[in-house]
Design an enzyme around this catalytic site. Sequence first.
Site, PDB file in Angstrom:
ATOM      1  N   GLU A 130       0.848  -1.209   0.000  1.00 46.29           N
ATOM      2  CA  GLU A 130       0.000   0.000   0.000  1.00 46.29           C
ATOM      3  C   GLU A 130       0.868   1.238   0.000  1.00 46.29           C
ATOM      4  O   GLU A 130       2.009   1.203   0.461  1.00 46.29           O
ATOM      5  CB  GLU A 130      -0.938  -0.004   1.219  1.00 46.29           C
ATOM      6  CG  GLU A 130      -0.178   0.086   2.525  1.00 46.29           C
ATOM      7  CD  GLU A 130      -1.049  -0.121   3.758  1.00 46.29           C
ATOM      8  OE1 GLU A 130      -2.173  -0.635   3.639  1.00 46.29           O
ATOM      9  OE2 GLU A 130      -0.578   0.254   4.844  1.00 46.29           O
ATOM     10  N   LYS A 132       2.809   4.571   0.833  1.00 44.38           N
ATOM     11  CA  LYS A 132       3.299   5.190   2.061  1.00 44.38           C
ATOM     12  C   LYS A 132       2.908   6.657   1.986  1.00 44.38           C
ATOM     13  O   LYS A 132       3.412   7.411   1.151  1.00 44.38           O
ATOM     14  CB  LYS A 132       4.817   5.027   2.160  1.00 44.38           C
ATOM     15  CG  LYS A 132       5.395   5.590   3.451  1.00 44.38           C
ATOM     16  CD  LYS A 132       6.835   5.122   3.606  1.00 44.38           C
ATOM     17  CE  LYS A 132       7.429   5.490   4.942  1.00 44.38           C
ATOM     18  NZ  LYS A 132       7.468   6.904   5.221  1.00 44.38           N
ATOM     19  N   ASP A 134       2.688  10.474   2.803  1.00 44.59           N
ATOM     20  CA  ASP A 134       3.637  11.438   3.362  1.00 44.59           C
ATOM     21  C   ASP A 134       2.872  12.419   4.247  1.00 44.59           C
ATOM     22  O   ASP A 134       2.540  13.526   3.835  1.00 44.59           O
ATOM     23  CB  ASP A 134       4.333  12.172   2.216  1.00 44.59           C
ATOM     24  CG  ASP A 134       5.614  12.823   2.679  1.00 44.59           C
ATOM     25  OD1 ASP A 134       5.987  12.653   3.855  1.00 44.59           O
ATOM     26  OD2 ASP A 134       6.235  13.522   1.859  1.00 44.59           O
ATOM     27  N   TYR A 242      -4.181   2.415   8.841  1.00 43.38           N
ATOM     28  CA  TYR A 242      -3.387   1.292   8.334  1.00 43.38           C
ATOM     29  C   TYR A 242      -2.758   0.423   9.418  1.00 43.38           C
ATOM     30  O   TYR A 242      -1.949  -0.445   9.114  1.00 43.38           O
ATOM     31  CB  TYR A 242      -2.295   1.786   7.372  1.00 43.38           C
ATOM     32  CG  TYR A 242      -1.370   2.844   7.941  1.00 43.38           C
ATOM     33  CD1 TYR A 242      -0.527   2.554   9.009  1.00 43.38           C
ATOM     34  CD2 TYR A 242      -1.357   4.124   7.409  1.00 43.38           C
ATOM     35  CE1 TYR A 242       0.315   3.519   9.537  1.00 43.38           C
ATOM     36  CE2 TYR A 242      -0.511   5.095   7.929  1.00 43.38           C
ATOM     37  CZ  TYR A 242       0.319   4.790   9.002  1.00 43.38           C
ATOM     38  OH  TYR A 242       1.139   5.746   9.514  1.00 43.38           O
ATOM     39  N   LYS A 330      11.007   2.906  -0.891  1.00 45.16           N
ATOM     40  CA  LYS A 330      10.944   4.340  -1.190  1.00 45.16           C
ATOM     41  C   LYS A 330      11.071   4.591  -2.688  1.00 45.16           C
ATOM     42  O   LYS A 330      11.731   3.837  -3.407  1.00 45.16           O
ATOM     43  CB  LYS A 330      12.086   5.080  -0.460  1.00 45.16           C
ATOM     44  CG  LYS A 330      12.049   4.924   1.049  1.00 45.16           C
ATOM     45  CD  LYS A 330      10.886   5.655   1.689  1.00 45.16           C
ATOM     46  CE  LYS A 330      11.210   7.076   2.027  1.00 45.16           C
ATOM     47  NZ  LYS A 330      11.967   7.338   3.216  1.00 45.16           N
ATOM     48  N   CYS A 424       6.939  45.219 -14.765  1.00 50.52           N
ATOM     49  CA  CYS A 424       6.044  44.062 -14.705  1.00 50.52           C
ATOM     50  C   CYS A 424       5.865  43.477 -16.102  1.00 50.52           C
ATOM     51  O   CYS A 424       5.500  44.202 -17.029  1.00 50.52           O
ATOM     52  CB  CYS A 424       4.694  44.488 -14.134  1.00 50.52           C
ATOM     53  SG  CYS A 424       3.436  43.217 -14.266  1.00 50.52           S
ATOM     54  N   CYS A 427       1.974  44.009 -17.256  1.00 54.36           N
ATOM     55  CA  CYS A 427       1.374  45.314 -17.566  1.00 54.36           C
ATOM     56  C   CYS A 427       2.412  46.407 -17.796  1.00 54.36           C
ATOM     57  O   CYS A 427       2.054  47.543 -18.062  1.00 54.36           O
ATOM     58  CB  CYS A 427       0.420  45.728 -16.451  1.00 54.36           C
ATOM     59  SG  CYS A 427       1.281  46.219 -14.949  1.00 54.36           S
ATOM     60  N   CYS A 442       4.933  44.471  -8.641  1.00 57.65           N
ATOM     61  CA  CYS A 442       4.398  45.330  -9.687  1.00 57.65           C
ATOM     62  C   CYS A 442       3.588  46.446  -9.039  1.00 57.65           C
ATOM     63  O   CYS A 442       2.793  46.204  -8.139  1.00 57.65           O
ATOM     64  CB  CYS A 442       3.513  44.492 -10.596  1.00 57.65           C
ATOM     65  SG  CYS A 442       2.455  45.473 -11.650  1.00 57.65           S
ATOM     66  N   CYS A 448      -3.098  46.192 -13.747  1.00 59.39           N
ATOM     67  CA  CYS A 448      -2.374  44.963 -14.055  1.00 59.39           C
ATOM     68  C   CYS A 448      -3.356  43.796 -14.075  1.00 59.39           C
ATOM     69  O   CYS A 448      -3.976  43.495 -13.062  1.00 59.39           O
ATOM     70  CB  CYS A 448      -1.285  44.722 -13.006  1.00 59.39           C
ATOM     71  SG  CYS A 448      -0.343  43.230 -13.351  1.00 59.39           S
TER      72      CYS A 448
HETATM   73  S1  IVH Z   1       2.962   1.042   8.846  1.00 57.64           S
HETATM   74  C1  IVH Z   1       4.911  -0.518  12.829  1.00 57.64           C
HETATM   75  N1  IVH Z   1       1.860   1.965   6.670  1.00 57.64           N
HETATM   76  O1  IVH Z   1       5.680   5.910   7.673  1.00 57.64           O
HETATM   77  C2  IVH Z   1       4.808   0.109  11.476  1.00 57.64           C
HETATM   78  N2  IVH Z   1       3.274   3.398   7.904  1.00 57.64           N
HETATM   79  O2  IVH Z   1       8.549   5.485   8.120  1.00 57.64           O
HETATM   80  C3  IVH Z   1       3.710   1.070  11.393  1.00 57.64           C
HETATM   81  N3  IVH Z   1       3.446   5.651   6.976  1.00 57.64           N
HETATM   82  O3  IVH Z   1       5.623   6.209  11.138  1.00 57.64           O
HETATM   83  C4  IVH Z   1       3.768   1.874  10.161  1.00 57.64           C
HETATM   84  N4  IVH Z   1       2.096   5.342   5.283  1.00 57.64           N
HETATM   85  O4  IVH Z   1       3.922   7.538   9.791  1.00 57.64           O
HETATM   86  C5  IVH Z   1       2.678   2.219   7.694  1.00 57.64           C
HETATM   87  N5  IVH Z   1       0.758   2.670   4.750  1.00 57.64           N
HETATM   88  C6  IVH Z   1       1.574   2.924   5.770  1.00 57.64           C
HETATM   89  C7  IVH Z   1       2.170   4.179   5.954  1.00 57.64           C
HETATM   90  C8  IVH Z   1       3.030   4.367   7.037  1.00 57.64           C
HETATM   91  C9  IVH Z   1       2.849   6.196   5.910  1.00 57.64           C
HETATM   92  C10 IVH Z   1       4.385   6.371   7.853  1.00 57.64           C
HETATM   93  C11 IVH Z   1       4.097   6.216   9.309  1.00 57.64           C
HETATM   94  C12 IVH Z   1       5.336   5.641   9.901  1.00 57.64           C
HETATM   95  C13 IVH Z   1       6.356   5.998   8.881  1.00 57.64           C
HETATM   96  C14 IVH Z   1       7.516   5.047   8.939  1.00 57.64           C
END
Ligand code: IVH
Length: 695
Positions: A130, A132, A134, A242, A330, A424, A427, A442, A448
């Site tokens: 799944e 990750k 941010d 998650y 990553k 500018c 304009c 400007c 403008c």
């Molecule tokens: S599982 C024990 N699943 O990534 C493990 N983490 O670098 C629990 N994160 O602290 C984390 N998406 O904040 C998991 N689908 C995902 C995630 C995820 C983002 C973040 C989370 C974690 C960090 C680890």
Amino acid sequence: MTAKDASKVPIEDLTAAQAKAELARLAEEIARHDRLYYQEDMPQISDAAYDALRQRNEAIEARFPELIRLDSPSRRVGIAPAKGFAQVRHSVAMLSLANAFHDEDVHEFFARVRRFLGLDSADPVEVVAEPKIDGLSASLRYEDGRFVQGATRGDGRVGEDITRNLATIRDLPIRLQGDDLPKVVEVRGEVYMRREDFFAMNAEREEAGEPPFANPRNAGAGSVRQLDPTITAARPLHFFAYAWGEMSEPAGDSYWHFLDRLKGWGFQVNPYARLCSDAEAALTLYREVMGARAELPYDIDGVVYKVNRLDWQDRLGFVSRAPRWAVAHKFPAERALTVLEKITIQVGRTGALTPVANLQPVTVGGVVVSRATLHNEDEIARKDIREGDTVVIQRAGDVIPQVVEVIEDKRPKGSKPFVFPERCPVCDSQAVREAGEAVRRCTGGLICPAQRLERLKHFVSRNAFDIEGLGAKHIEAFLEDGLIATPGDIFRLRDHAADIEGREGWGAQSVENLVAAIEDRRRIALERFVYALGIRQVGEATARLLAAQYGSLEGLRSAMDAAQDRDGEAYAELLNIDGVGPSVADDLLGFFAEAHNREILDDLANELEIEDFEAPEAASPISGKTVVFTGGLDTMTRSEAKARAEALGAKVAGSVSKKTDYVVVGADAGSKAKKAAELGLATLTEEEWLALIAG
Ligand code: IVH
């Protein structure tokens, strides 16, 4: 070489003394960036630069394990909670994930899991893959199905109690649905902000003069850690579930099944989650997600693989701060080389000129990038960025791609430093920089096209012309359809009555009302008029001061013309208005010097009847007089004294001149009192002053 210079030394060449100094420096440096990132939500360096610091720290520690410090960054996850929130001890720690960067790392992950569990290479190991997200991880505690507490990760063991803030997030059920509810469950997941919402929010912040957030993650983190939950409530946050922490019953047989339970309870689960039968299937999903990355409405930085069988997860357990049963794959380093073809200038709604790098399109972390921000002219000069340069582009968690550096070896012969325009590009009005500001703006304002809409909205706003029935929405629509382009056009809208009547939402009556409301505003007080012009730094208070000082539009205009000579008396008189400094004066004079603005003023003067300034309470003994305050007053602050004098129709000046009528001398008065004596002016004590205004 001294230990201090060790920051540049390759790790394999470090002496023990240098390594020690380096570890100390890195511990401090990383702690500082952690603080900026986690507590202030204002990182100063990119994720990549931060990772590089951590990597250097870890590599030095690997070579000199005896030098590992007690406060080493490698011993910490995140940072201890900031002050202001209560602490929450996580009964099940919130951990981090190990990273994989290449396909081989992923195969190695599967192999490791097999080895650990004693499985055959033929035994299938299913994982759930799944995205990750941010964002910022949070733990939500439910008791008897009710949301009772929410916390940040903090350092993994102790986080911050942000229950009231999290409760404002709509993706988070306040009550769990369904009937298979555990007595206690902590649902964990990621709080995040969508890119689109992030951009909108930053635009608003910039409008309000607040610093923008670097990226959606920081914006989300900043929002969730507001001490005032009503601020969080106004921020568009989302949540993907998650994981779980403490739970009063087993989570089930498989993670895949647990995701279904989460959905059943009312949580959002990422729609890209897939059950994968082996490494190849997982890598396929990885590539699919990477391809979709740019179109996803939120930021992700990789794909997480989690062993699906929960009994296996239990057996695999944890190493240091990460589970053995999961890995974060990553996305590749989001940097790329390309050629900067041209630098163009964008003009924002407030007139700010922003340089943009137009690039030969290049893929950066799965996203095609053809433009990058160059921030401002100082940044271009500092990095000496030129058209034709080969540059390193970075698209980190920071959504807006940046030019990191120039590869000088590849600079074409005969290239010239970039010259930032002083007019500018939209304009052609003058673009000026105020002292201490990085941004050039400007001065075209109303003419403008880049700024017109905002200026027109301001023109009709409540404290300006305040035309009933003519709101921001109408201005936008009329401008778009060419019914208006300048403020003066608003007063000619009656000639378009038939056009307006044909539009959606308008009838004969409402058009008639609008025309009447506009007619009603043809007479306007000078100070309102000046405020409506939307000159930078000229708010209501300054507009009023100008009206009081110069009396009429003609008076103001001729004074501004005369004040263009910065050595003359008119300029001195302008600066002598208490509340007008050199920077406000620059904006004012810039506005009145611009030919376009003069046309607009002529046009408006034709359409309108602008009332001369009328000093309120003409009977007041100080009405129309110029007063200077000097020294401290006992009965009120200086600002209060000034406001009172102005309310009684006086002009308050900052320094003493022949034109001064009264000098009010308070405690410890200095040179102004002396000057007043020299000029033979009437000076008043605070008491005498109070008596004067009371009479
Ligand atoms: S599982 C024990 N699943 O990534 C493990 N983490 O670098 C629990 N994160 O602290 C984390 N998406 O904040 C998991 N689908 C995902 C995630 C995820 C983002 C973040 C989370 C974690 C960090 C680890």
